[in-house]
Design an enzyme around this catalytic site. Structure first.
Site, PDB file in Angstrom:
ATOM      1  N   GLU A  37       0.854  -1.196   0.000  1.00 50.07           N
ATOM      2  CA  GLU A  37       0.000   0.000   0.000  1.00 50.07           C
ATOM      3  C   GLU A  37       0.883   1.236   0.000  1.00 50.07           C
ATOM      4  OE1 GLU A  37      -3.263   1.091  -0.143  1.00 50.07           O
ATOM      5  OE2 GLU A  37      -2.377   3.068   0.162  1.00 50.07           O
ATOM      6  N   GLN A  38       0.551   2.198  -0.865  1.00 54.93           N
ATOM      7  CA  GLN A  38       1.383   3.400  -0.978  1.00 54.93           C
ATOM      8  C   GLN A  38       1.272   4.331   0.239  1.00 54.93           C
ATOM      9  OE1 GLN A  38       0.060   5.647  -4.383  1.00 54.93           O
ATOM     10  NE2 GLN A  38      -1.946   6.057  -3.528  1.00 54.93           N
ATOM     11  N   ARG A 107     -16.585   4.402   6.202  1.00 53.87           N
ATOM     12  CA  ARG A 107     -15.517   3.709   5.456  1.00 53.87           C
ATOM     13  C   ARG A 107     -14.305   3.340   6.310  1.00 53.87           C
ATOM     14  NH1 ARG A 107     -15.753   4.719  -0.511  1.00 53.87           N
ATOM     15  NH2 ARG A 107     -13.627   3.938  -0.403  1.00 53.87           N
ATOM     16  N   TYR A 194     -27.866   8.979   4.464  1.00 56.29           N
ATOM     17  CA  TYR A 194     -28.256   7.844   5.323  1.00 56.29           C
ATOM     18  C   TYR A 194     -27.461   7.923   6.618  1.00 56.29           C
ATOM     19  CZ  TYR A 194     -24.274   6.048   2.610  1.00 56.29           C
ATOM     20  OH  TYR A 194     -23.072   5.908   1.968  1.00 56.29           O
ATOM     21  N   ASP A 271     -11.891  -0.799  -8.733  1.00 54.14           N
ATOM     22  CA  ASP A 271     -11.843   0.435  -9.536  1.00 54.14           C
ATOM     23  C   ASP A 271     -10.726   0.399 -10.583  1.00 54.14           C
ATOM     24  OD1 ASP A 271     -13.944   1.510  -8.152  1.00 54.14           O
ATOM     25  OD2 ASP A 271     -12.874   3.266  -7.398  1.00 54.14           O
TER      26      ASP A 271
HETATM   27  P1  FAD Z   1      -9.665   2.062  -3.613  1.00 53.53           P
HETATM   28  O1  FAD Z   1     -10.622   1.990  -2.482  1.00 53.53           O
HETATM   29  O2  FAD Z   1      -9.475   3.367  -4.304  1.00 53.53           O
HETATM   30  O3  FAD Z   1      -8.257   1.539  -3.090  1.00 53.53           O
HETATM   31  C1  FAD Z   1      -7.093   1.630  -3.872  1.00 53.53           C
HETATM   32  C2  FAD Z   1      -5.896   1.537  -2.926  1.00 53.53           C
HETATM   33  O4  FAD Z   1      -4.706   1.392  -3.702  1.00 53.53           O
HETATM   34  C3  FAD Z   1      -5.717   2.793  -2.069  1.00 53.53           C
HETATM   35  O5  FAD Z   1      -5.496   2.418  -0.744  1.00 53.53           O
HETATM   36  C4  FAD Z   1      -4.513   3.474  -2.692  1.00 53.53           C
HETATM   37  O6  FAD Z   1      -3.776   4.241  -1.760  1.00 53.53           O
HETATM   38  C5  FAD Z   1      -3.713   2.269  -3.194  1.00 53.53           C
HETATM   39  N1  FAD Z   1      -2.811   2.566  -4.320  1.00 53.53           N
HETATM   40  C6  FAD Z   1      -3.079   3.295  -5.419  1.00 53.53           C
HETATM   41  N2  FAD Z   1      -2.014   3.326  -6.242  1.00 53.53           N
HETATM   42  C7  FAD Z   1      -1.047   2.595  -5.630  1.00 53.53           C
HETATM   43  C8  FAD Z   1       0.296   2.259  -5.979  1.00 53.53           C
HETATM   44  N3  FAD Z   1       0.845   2.680  -7.118  1.00 53.53           N
HETATM   45  N4  FAD Z   1       1.011   1.478  -5.121  1.00 53.53           N
HETATM   46  C9  FAD Z   1       0.456   1.038  -3.953  1.00 53.53           C
HETATM   47  N5  FAD Z   1      -0.803   1.360  -3.568  1.00 53.53           N
HETATM   48  C10 FAD Z   1      -1.550   2.115  -4.402  1.00 53.53           C
HETATM   49  N6  FAD Z   1     -19.281   2.026  -3.541  1.00 53.53           N
HETATM   50  C11 FAD Z   1     -20.239   1.241  -2.987  1.00 53.53           C
HETATM   51  O7  FAD Z   1     -20.230   0.014  -3.196  1.00 53.53           O
HETATM   52  N7  FAD Z   1     -21.226   1.769  -2.196  1.00 53.53           N
HETATM   53  C12 FAD Z   1     -21.289   3.108  -1.932  1.00 53.53           C
HETATM   54  O8  FAD Z   1     -22.195   3.562  -1.213  1.00 53.53           O
HETATM   55  C13 FAD Z   1     -20.301   3.950  -2.497  1.00 53.53           C
HETATM   56  N8  FAD Z   1     -20.331   5.259  -2.236  1.00 53.53           N
HETATM   57  C14 FAD Z   1     -19.361   6.030  -2.732  1.00 53.53           C
HETATM   58  C15 FAD Z   1     -19.386   7.368  -2.414  1.00 53.53           C
HETATM   59  C16 FAD Z   1     -18.406   8.188  -2.880  1.00 53.53           C
HETATM   60  C17 FAD Z   1     -18.454   9.605  -2.467  1.00 53.53           C
HETATM   61  C18 FAD Z   1     -17.388   7.666  -3.721  1.00 53.53           C
HETATM   62  C19 FAD Z   1     -16.323   8.584  -4.253  1.00 53.53           C
HETATM   63  C20 FAD Z   1     -17.338   6.347  -4.049  1.00 53.53           C
HETATM   64  C21 FAD Z   1     -18.337   5.497  -3.559  1.00 53.53           C
HETATM   65  N9  FAD Z   1     -18.337   4.152  -3.840  1.00 53.53           N
HETATM   66  C22 FAD Z   1     -19.291   3.356  -3.315  1.00 53.53           C
HETATM   67  C23 FAD Z   1     -17.282   3.571  -4.696  1.00 53.53           C
HETATM   68  C24 FAD Z   1     -16.204   2.900  -3.887  1.00 53.53           C
HETATM   69  O9  FAD Z   1     -15.727   3.746  -2.882  1.00 53.53           O
HETATM   70  C25 FAD Z   1     -15.027   2.461  -4.773  1.00 53.53           C
HETATM   71  O10 FAD Z   1     -15.533   1.848  -5.930  1.00 53.53           O
HETATM   72  C26 FAD Z   1     -14.158   1.467  -4.000  1.00 53.53           C
HETATM   73  O11 FAD Z   1     -13.548   2.122  -2.906  1.00 53.53           O
HETATM   74  C27 FAD Z   1     -13.103   0.844  -4.901  1.00 53.53           C
HETATM   75  O12 FAD Z   1     -12.272   0.040  -4.129  1.00 53.53           O
HETATM   76  P2  FAD Z   1     -10.823  -0.342  -4.655  1.00 53.53           P
HETATM   77  O13 FAD Z   1     -10.235  -1.199  -3.588  1.00 53.53           O
HETATM   78  O14 FAD Z   1     -10.915  -0.856  -6.033  1.00 53.53           O
HETATM   79  O15 FAD Z   1     -10.065   1.035  -4.758  1.00 53.53           O
END
Ligand code: FAD
Length: 375
Positions: A37-38, A107, A194, A271
């Site tokens: 993790e960065q 979160r 909510y 994502d």
């Molecule tokens: P992330 O949670 O973005 O995690 C990525 C991780 O990778 C981070 O910790 C980052 O620091 C790390 N990283 C990035 N680049 C590097 C690198 N080069 N080297 C090492 N580490 C790195 N989704 C729902 O299901 N329900 C909801 O109600 C909902 N509400 C939302 C509300 C808002 C306001 C927003 C913005 C989003 C919402 N989402 C919701 C979407 C959801 O938050 C994201 O889709 C989800 O967090 C994606 O998870 P992830 O693990 O793919 O990415």
């Protein structure tokens, strides 16, 4: 089941919701998992998140239900209103899906639950590790919206600004009454709110506004800008917004679902593969589903490339449908003039005479069980 993950070393890039869930799922199947993790510490933006039943099934299967019980609230319904606060449609989740659990959670608390479970499963978490090229061995890239690993597999892709910006804030909440997600819809704008456990309420407010172009999540804004944008909204929105002291704003962008999710040892997840607009609350849900499926596919087939191809084949059609449905919701919430009056009229009729109609439209989304419906 071939137990192909037994003793296998796996690196997971990113300790967000998707990366940590994948780490637990892989470790539970016997893999030796390291998360890179960065960030210098594990935390998350101080906002709320909805986790719908399809993703809760994965968290339950990973044994997280007892921890979530103390940190999350059960979401019992989704109520749509117009901007004056008049009801448009009520979806009663307890009545229409009594067996399915929908959760709302702060979160940082979800990250805490996932981190503890990952460590208990033997996962090593290394902080301050900014990964720019894949480490040796099998790699799961859960590195989020701006994933360098997505770029490696798919080349540079330019997202498309939707012309919408969103604020998010949390305010104190006394916590009386059931947890209901409420949506208030006005011309060119809507607001979702909510309650969360532990005395907080989450607010996400979206407006059509051409001048904001940045996609980052944590740009502070003046709460008066949020209040001004929703000045025409009645109670309870006006009362909630009065309490906002800190607010962030960001631009909403559309990204295509990645065409290529993997090579012979690297796979995208969450994502990194399929960022979505927040209008169906499924971004984290999809990442959690991906996490289960990638672990199940890798465990079932010792041929890594074939296992990752299977993972993409299972996941891509479903996430494409979810992302498209979220795009459509953006339009539906913001209708103007006659279109808006007609749409709200139809929804009010459905609410009165066919209360199962609207919840039934999402059976494909919420009834899906990644634990039993995947390989
Ligand atoms: P992330 O949670 O973005 O995690 C990525 C991780 O990778 C981070 O910790 C980052 O620091 C790390 N990283 C990035 N680049 C590097 C690198 N080069 N080297 C090492 N580490 C790195 N989704 C729902 O299901 N329900 C909801 O109600 C909902 N509400 C939302 C509300 C808002 C306001 C927003 C913005 C989003 C919402 N989402 C919701 C979407 C959801 O938050 C994201 O889709 C989800 O967090 C994606 O998870 P992830 O693990 O793919 O990415």
């Amino acid at each position: 089941m071939t137990n192909a993950l037994q003793g296998r070393r796996v690196s997971v890039i990113g300790a967000g919701i998707g990366g940590l869930t994948a780490a637990i799922a892989l470790a539970r199947r016997g893999a030796e998992v390291t998360v890179l993790e960065q960030a210098p510490q594990l935390s998350d933006v101080g906002a709320g998140i909805q986790i719908s039943a399809n993703a809760v099934r994965v968290l339950d299967a990973l044994g997280l239900a007892p921890a979530l019980e103390t940190q999350a609230l059960r979401n019992t319904g989704v109520h749509l209103h117009d901007q004056r606060g008049q009801p448009v449609l009520r979806m009663d989740l307890l009545r229409h899906r009594p067996q399915a659990r929908f959760l709302v959670i702060h979160r940082p608390r979800l990250i805490q639950v996932l981190e503890q479970a990952a460590r208990q499963a033997g996962v090593t978490i290394r902080l301050d590790q900014r990964v720019q090229s894949p480490p040796d061995g099998l790699v799961i890239a859960a590195d989020g919206l701006k994933s360098p690993m997505r770029q490696l597999l798919n080349g540079q892709q330019v997202p498309f600004f939707t012309g919408q910006s969103a604020w998010r804030a949390t305010i104190p909440d006394a916590g009386a009454g059931p947890a209901i997600a409420q949506v208030f819809m006005g011309p060119g704008r809507h607001l979702v709110s909510y309650p969360l456990a532990h005395g907080l309420r989450n607010i996400v407010a979206v407006v059509e506004r051409r001048d904001w172009q940045d996609e980052g999540w944590s740009h502070a804004d003046d709460p008066d800008n949020l209040r001004a944008a929703f000045a025409a909204f009645g109670s309870p929105v006006s009362g909630w917004l009065e309490q906002v002291e800190d607010v962030s704003i960001w631009g909403l962008f559309r990204h295509p679902v990645a065409a290529r999710w993997h090579d012979d040892r690297l796979a995208l997840l969450g994502d990194a593969a399929h960022p979505t607009l927040p209008f169906l609350a499924q971004g984290a849900g999809m990442a959690i589903e991906d996490a289960w499926t990638v672990a199940a596919c890798l465990d079932a087939d010792p041929d890594t490339r074939a296992a990752l191809a299977r993972y993409q084949a299972v996941r891509q059609p479903r996430v494409t449908r979810i992302v498209q449905t979220a795009n459509d919701n953006a339009r539906n919430y913001h209708l103007q003039g006659a279109k808006r009056r007609v749409a709200h009229g139809v929804l009010r009729m459905a609410d009165r005479f066919a209360p199962r109609l609207m919840p039934g439209r999402f059976d494909w989304l919420y009834d899906y069980d990644p634990v039993t419906d995947c390989p």
